[in-house]
Design a protein around this motif. Structure first.
Motif, PDB file in Angstrom:
ATOM      1  N   LEU A 106      51.233  40.314  38.127  1.00 38.64           N
ATOM      2  CA  LEU A 106      50.295  40.750  36.577  1.00 38.64           C
ATOM      3  C   LEU A 106      48.552  40.834  37.283  1.00 38.64           C
ATOM      4  CD1 LEU A 106      49.684  41.681  33.744  1.00 38.64           C
ATOM      5  CD2 LEU A 106      49.890  39.460  33.146  1.00 38.64           C
ATOM      6  N   ARG A 107      47.839  42.179  37.581  1.00 46.00           N
ATOM      7  CA  ARG A 107      46.781  42.599  37.841  1.00 46.00           C
ATOM      8  C   ARG A 107      45.911  42.580  36.600  1.00 46.00           C
ATOM      9  NH1 ARG A 107      48.848  43.701  42.320  1.00 46.00           N
ATOM     10  NH2 ARG A 107      48.718  42.917  43.843  1.00 46.00           N
ATOM     11  N   ILE A 108      44.533  42.050  36.133  1.00 49.80           N
ATOM     12  CA  ILE A 108      43.726  41.827  35.054  1.00 49.80           C
ATOM     13  C   ILE A 108      42.472  42.465  35.784  1.00 49.80           C
ATOM     14  CG2 ILE A 108      42.967  41.301  33.402  1.00 49.80           C
ATOM     15  CD1 ILE A 108      45.385  39.346  32.944  1.00 49.80           C
ATOM     16  N   TYR A 109      42.540  43.392  35.679  1.00 50.54           N
ATOM     17  CA  TYR A 109      40.544  43.779  37.270  1.00 50.54           C
ATOM     18  C   TYR A 109      39.781  43.718  35.744  1.00 50.54           C
ATOM     19  CZ  TYR A 109      43.184  45.663  40.658  1.00 50.54           C
ATOM     20  OH  TYR A 109      43.841  45.856  42.380  1.00 50.54           O
ATOM     21  N   MET A 110      38.852  43.567  35.730  1.00 48.66           N
ATOM     22  CA  MET A 110      37.481  42.540  35.249  1.00 48.66           C
ATOM     23  C   MET A 110      37.856  41.748  33.696  1.00 48.66           C
ATOM     24  SD  MET A 110      34.961  45.952  35.659  1.00 48.66           S
ATOM     25  CE  MET A 110      33.880  45.080  34.647  1.00 48.66           C
ATOM     26  N   PRO A 111      38.401  41.511  34.244  1.00 53.37           N
ATOM     27  CA  PRO A 111      39.290  40.326  33.084  1.00 53.37           C
ATOM     28  C   PRO A 111      38.098  39.726  32.065  1.00 53.37           C
ATOM     29  CG  PRO A 111      38.520  38.776  34.725  1.00 53.37           C
ATOM     30  CD  PRO A 111      38.966  40.149  34.975  1.00 53.37           C
ATOM     31  N   LYS A 112      38.709  40.514  30.785  1.00 52.31           N
ATOM     32  CA  LYS A 112      38.088  39.209  29.367  1.00 52.31           C
ATOM     33  C   LYS A 112      37.456  37.911  29.019  1.00 52.31           C
ATOM     34  CE  LYS A 112      38.583  43.630  26.447  1.00 52.31           C
ATOM     35  NZ  LYS A 112      38.959  44.249  25.568  1.00 52.31           N
ATOM     36  N   PRO A 113      37.043  37.213  28.274  1.00 52.86           N
ATOM     37  CA  PRO A 113      35.947  35.444  28.482  1.00 52.86           C
ATOM     38  C   PRO A 113      37.806  35.048  28.554  1.00 52.86           C
ATOM     39  CG  PRO A 113      34.384  37.023  27.842  1.00 52.86           C
ATOM     40  CD  PRO A 113      35.579  38.064  27.987  1.00 52.86           C
ATOM     41  N   GLU A 114      38.584  35.448  27.365  1.00 53.34           N
ATOM     42  CA  GLU A 114      40.106  35.001  27.169  1.00 53.34           C
ATOM     43  C   GLU A 114      40.904  35.205  28.236  1.00 53.34           C
ATOM     44  OE1 GLU A 114      39.796  39.095  25.041  1.00 53.34           O
ATOM     45  OE2 GLU A 114      37.986  38.107  26.302  1.00 53.34           O
ATOM     46  N   VAL A 115      40.468  35.867  29.231  1.00 48.98           N
ATOM     47  CA  VAL A 115      41.451  35.025  30.213  1.00 48.98           C
ATOM     48  C   VAL A 115      40.756  33.606  31.227  1.00 48.98           C
ATOM     49  CG1 VAL A 115      42.337  36.112  32.708  1.00 48.98           C
ATOM     50  CG2 VAL A 115      42.088  37.436  30.973  1.00 48.98           C
ATOM     51  N   ALA A 116      40.026  33.870  31.482  1.00 51.48           N
ATOM     52  CA  ALA A 116      39.454  31.959  31.497  1.00 51.48           C
ATOM     53  C   ALA A 116      39.571  31.124  31.215  1.00 51.48           C
ATOM     54  CB  ALA A 116      37.812  32.524  32.836  1.00 51.48           C
ATOM     55  N   SER A 117      38.897  31.396  29.509  1.00 47.09           N
ATOM     56  CA  SER A 117      38.762  30.030  29.095  1.00 47.09           C
ATOM     57  C   SER A 117      40.675  29.658  28.258  1.00 47.09           C
ATOM     58  CB  SER A 117      38.722  30.933  27.339  1.00 47.09           C
ATOM     59  OG  SER A 117      39.214  32.094  26.624  1.00 47.09           O
ATOM     60  N   GLY A 118      41.463  30.765  28.356  1.00 48.45           N
ATOM     61  CA  GLY A 118      43.274  29.975  28.160  1.00 48.45           C
ATOM     62  C   GLY A 118      43.690  30.648  26.855  1.00 48.45           C
ATOM     63  N   GLU A 119      42.117  30.784  25.903  1.00 49.34           N
ATOM     64  CA  GLU A 119      43.090  32.036  24.667  1.00 49.34           C
ATOM     65  C   GLU A 119      43.666  32.582  24.670  1.00 49.34           C
ATOM     66  OE1 GLU A 119      40.201  34.218  21.431  1.00 49.34           O
ATOM     67  OE2 GLU A 119      39.420  33.416  22.929  1.00 49.34           O
ATOM     68  N   TRP A 120      43.866  33.539  25.371  1.00 50.58           N
ATOM     69  CA  TRP A 120      45.325  34.719  26.057  1.00 50.58           C
ATOM     70  C   TRP A 120      46.462  33.803  26.517  1.00 50.58           C
ATOM     71  CZ3 TRP A 120      47.560  37.005  29.947  1.00 50.58           C
ATOM     72  CH2 TRP A 120      47.967  37.799  30.084  1.00 50.58           C
ATOM     73  N   LYS A 121      47.157  33.415  26.737  1.00 49.01           N
ATOM     74  CA  LYS A 121      48.546  32.852  26.485  1.00 49.01           C
ATOM     75  C   LYS A 121      49.370  34.111  27.457  1.00 49.01           C
ATOM     76  CE  LYS A 121      47.147  29.526  24.981  1.00 49.01           C
ATOM     77  NZ  LYS A 121      46.710  28.208  25.936  1.00 49.01           N
ATOM     78  N   MET A 122      49.657  33.987  28.714  1.00 49.28           N
ATOM     79  CA  MET A 122      50.667  34.724  29.157  1.00 49.28           C
ATOM     80  C   MET A 122      52.258  35.075  28.579  1.00 49.28           C
ATOM     81  SD  MET A 122      51.487  33.484  33.118  1.00 49.28           S
ATOM     82  CE  MET A 122      52.819  34.167  33.155  1.00 49.28           C
ATOM     83  N   TRP A 146      45.152  46.829  33.156  1.00 46.34           N
ATOM     84  CA  TRP A 146      45.807  46.446  33.282  1.00 46.34           C
ATOM     85  C   TRP A 146      47.127  47.131  34.555  1.00 46.34           C
ATOM     86  CZ3 TRP A 146      50.687  46.361  31.657  1.00 46.34           C
ATOM     87  CH2 TRP A 146      50.708  46.853  31.066  1.00 46.34           C
ATOM     88  N   SER A 147      47.923  45.881  34.891  1.00 45.94           N
ATOM     89  CA  SER A 147      49.254  47.027  35.207  1.00 45.94           C
ATOM     90  C   SER A 147      49.544  45.847  36.422  1.00 45.94           C
ATOM     91  CB  SER A 147      48.538  47.005  37.466  1.00 45.94           C
ATOM     92  OG  SER A 147      49.520  47.739  38.208  1.00 45.94           O
ATOM     93  N   LEU A 148      51.208  45.513  35.649  1.00 51.17           N
ATOM     94  CA  LEU A 148      52.756  44.528  36.540  1.00 51.17           C
ATOM     95  C   LEU A 148      52.809  45.844  37.109  1.00 51.17           C
ATOM     96  CD1 LEU A 148      53.889  42.349  35.731  1.00 51.17           C
ATOM     97  CD2 LEU A 148      55.430  42.981  34.703  1.00 51.17           C
ATOM     98  N   THR A 149      53.164  44.966  38.891  1.00 52.05           N
ATOM     99  CA  THR A 149      54.046  45.261  39.578  1.00 52.05           C
ATOM    100  C   THR A 149      54.690  44.611  40.602  1.00 52.05           C
ATOM    101  OG1 THR A 149      51.211  46.124  40.006  1.00 52.05           O
ATOM    102  CG2 THR A 149      53.241  46.427  42.383  1.00 52.05           C
ATOM    103  N   MET A 150      55.470  45.341  40.770  1.00 50.44           N
ATOM    104  CA  MET A 150      57.129  44.491  41.772  1.00 50.44           C
ATOM    105  C   MET A 150      56.882  44.671  43.202  1.00 50.44           C
ATOM    106  SD  MET A 150      59.994  43.197  41.105  1.00 50.44           S
ATOM    107  CE  MET A 150      60.272  43.303  39.018  1.00 50.44           C
ATOM    108  N   TYR A 151      57.409  42.885  43.640  1.00 52.98           N
ATOM    109  CA  TYR A 151      58.168  42.996  45.133  1.00 52.98           C
ATOM    110  C   TYR A 151      59.147  41.984  45.168  1.00 52.98           C
ATOM    111  CZ  TYR A 151      52.698  43.792  44.385  1.00 52.98           C
ATOM    112  OH  TYR A 151      51.354  44.718  44.505  1.00 52.98           O
TER     113      TYR A 151
END
Length: 472
Positions: A444-460, A377-382
């Protein structure tokens, strides 16, 4: 085996090369033209933005962003910096390689080398609509490498020996965007070695057969300053549409477009329009921009709509042109949801636009609640004004999972990042993501995110302004 292009595509190529002196076919009333122009603007903006990148990377050989001619790979053996301006919202974790494909003459064979487990690499295949039609690499084909044939519209070649997969593109112009994970500065030589293993060759050359006759040369029109935000857009849209065969799902839409002169391969000379017709087009473009602004405020900034909704194949997007526009506007060539999840930080926890000239911010990750990624994962500033990376005194454009061992942990094991313009206290500077002295956004880029990202279990987590530093 002698390879020759489909007749219909060859005819289109000849039409492009020869040009057409016909006047703009403008039959819409002013009210109709405004409505159609709104649709056409949202539809065509990603196509024209893509053309800008195509021109700078594959046509303008004297430009600072030129990478390689068509059907050759240009490697960038460095991470992106604020001086790279070819496209907005680039990532700086994965040195890029670039391949602009002209598939009119024959298919191309892309070869990936085998690489070690634990390193991410990918080739994102993008058609001229900015739709991601396929992926090669870690997630889809693994790290073992292989040979992959990319074919343009109308090709029906069976899979030849030695080819791992045949991948069709609905457009004859397509883009291969390679990403190779860079671990740290000492790893750059390894990344260069991997990039040298990326190969492309025409199918005839791969098979050792005779080459087909080359498609006609194309006179690529030079970009102009307002080509994405004015009726000039329709000239470049007509040009690009000649490289793709119409889709049945768009038949009615394309018929409406004809009423304001939008037809593949046809010229679009704005001087032929009356002042009333031009104003109708400008009003339609303004309406499209307003629609996007409201959509961004209501759906994107509130995270009701995620990046996974905005990027993907035609089947995934279901011809949702507002979504496709939003993706191209905020971060063109974004990955599909399964490949990477993008979370945009445009507002703070009170839904106020973020501005580092007014506030400093924190981003707090609870212990064991860092972004769940199978790759990284990576958090990049623009910079909020130009959508490019932010120049800063420590040349830090991001904080990513490879940097975790160097980040300062709180006593409970959590991690707090400091997102601000001025440097924090010295003991916190490893956790500092420098921001411009003004509006900004983070991705915030999450490369090959785990299922909890799509399910909403992980909260940003949300950006929180440091109240004590709020100016009076």
């Amino acid at each position: 085996m002698h390879i020759k292009p489909p007749c219909s595509l060859l005819a289109v190529c000849l039409s492009i090369a020869a040009g057409n002196a016909a006047a703009i076919n403008f039959s819409a009333t002013p009210a109709e033209a405004t409505s159609i122009a709104r649709e056409a603007y949202l539809y065509g903006f990603p196509v024209v933005e893509m053309y800008k990148t195509l021109y700078t990377q594959a046509v303008d050989t004297q430009g600072q962003n030129f990478k390689a001619p068509f059907n050759q790979i240009g490697n960038t053996a460095m991470v992106f910096t604020p001086r790279d301006t070819a496209f907005v919202t680039p990532n700086s974790d994965t040195p890029y390689s670039f391949l602009w494909m002209d598939l009119r003459t024959e298919p191309l064979v892309l070869t990936l080398p085998a690489i070690e487990d634990g390193r991410y690499y990918s080739t994102q295949l993008i058609d001229l609509y900015t739709q991601n039609f396929a992926y090669l690499g870690t997630r889809t084909t693994g790290n073992k490498g292989g040979n992959f044939m990319i074919s343009g519209p109308g090709w029906t070649v069976d899979k030849p020996a030695g080819i791992d997969a045949v991948i069709p593109s609905e457009s004859a112009i397509a883009y291969g965007l390679y990403r190779t994970q860079l671990f740290d500065d000492k790893d750059l030589a390894k990344v260069k070695h991997i990039q040298r293993g990326y190969k492309v060759q025409p199918l005839s050359q791969f098979l050792g057969k005779s080459e087909p006759a080359a498609a006609p040369a194309v006179n690529w029109p030079a970009p102009v300053a307002d080509m994405s935000d004015s009726p000039e857009l329709f000239k470049y849209l007509n040009f690009m549409l000649a490289f793709a065969q119409p889709q049945s799902s768009e038949a009615a839409l394309r018929e409406r477009f004809k009423k304001i002169g939008i037809e593949p391969g046809q010229p679009y000379n704005l001087t032929e329009l009356t002042a009333e017709q031009r104003k109708a087009l400008e009003d339609g473009i303004a309406a499209g921009k307003a629609e996007f602004a409201q959509f961004k405020k209501d759906k994107v900034d509130t995270h009701e709509i995620s990046s996974g909704d905005l990027f993907g194949s035609r089947e995934h997007l279901h011809n949702n042109y507002l979504y496709r526009y939003a993706g191209a506007n905020m971060g063109i060539f974004g990955n599909s949801a399964a490949e990477a999840n993008y979370i945009g930080y445009f507002v703070d926890n009170q839904q106020h636009p973020v501005d580092a000239s007014k506030h400093s911010y924190t981003l707090h990750f609870n212990k064991d609640a860092l972004p769940p990624a199978k790759a990284f994962w990576s958090l990049t500033m623009y910079d909020g004004k130009n959508k490019l990376l932010v120049d800063n005194p420590i040349n830090r454009y991001l904080i990513n999972s490879r940097m975790l061992p160097d980040l300062k942990r709180n006593t409970d094991g959590s991690v707090t990042l400091y997102v601000q313009h001025k440097a924090p206290a010295s003991e916190l500077q490893n956790n500092w993501l420098p921001a411009p002295d003004g509006p900004f956004y983070g991705v915030l880029r999450i490369y090959m995110p785990k299922p909890e990202v799509a399910s909403g279990e992980w909260k940003m987590p949300l950006l929180t302004p440091v109240v004590s530093q709020t100016p009076p």
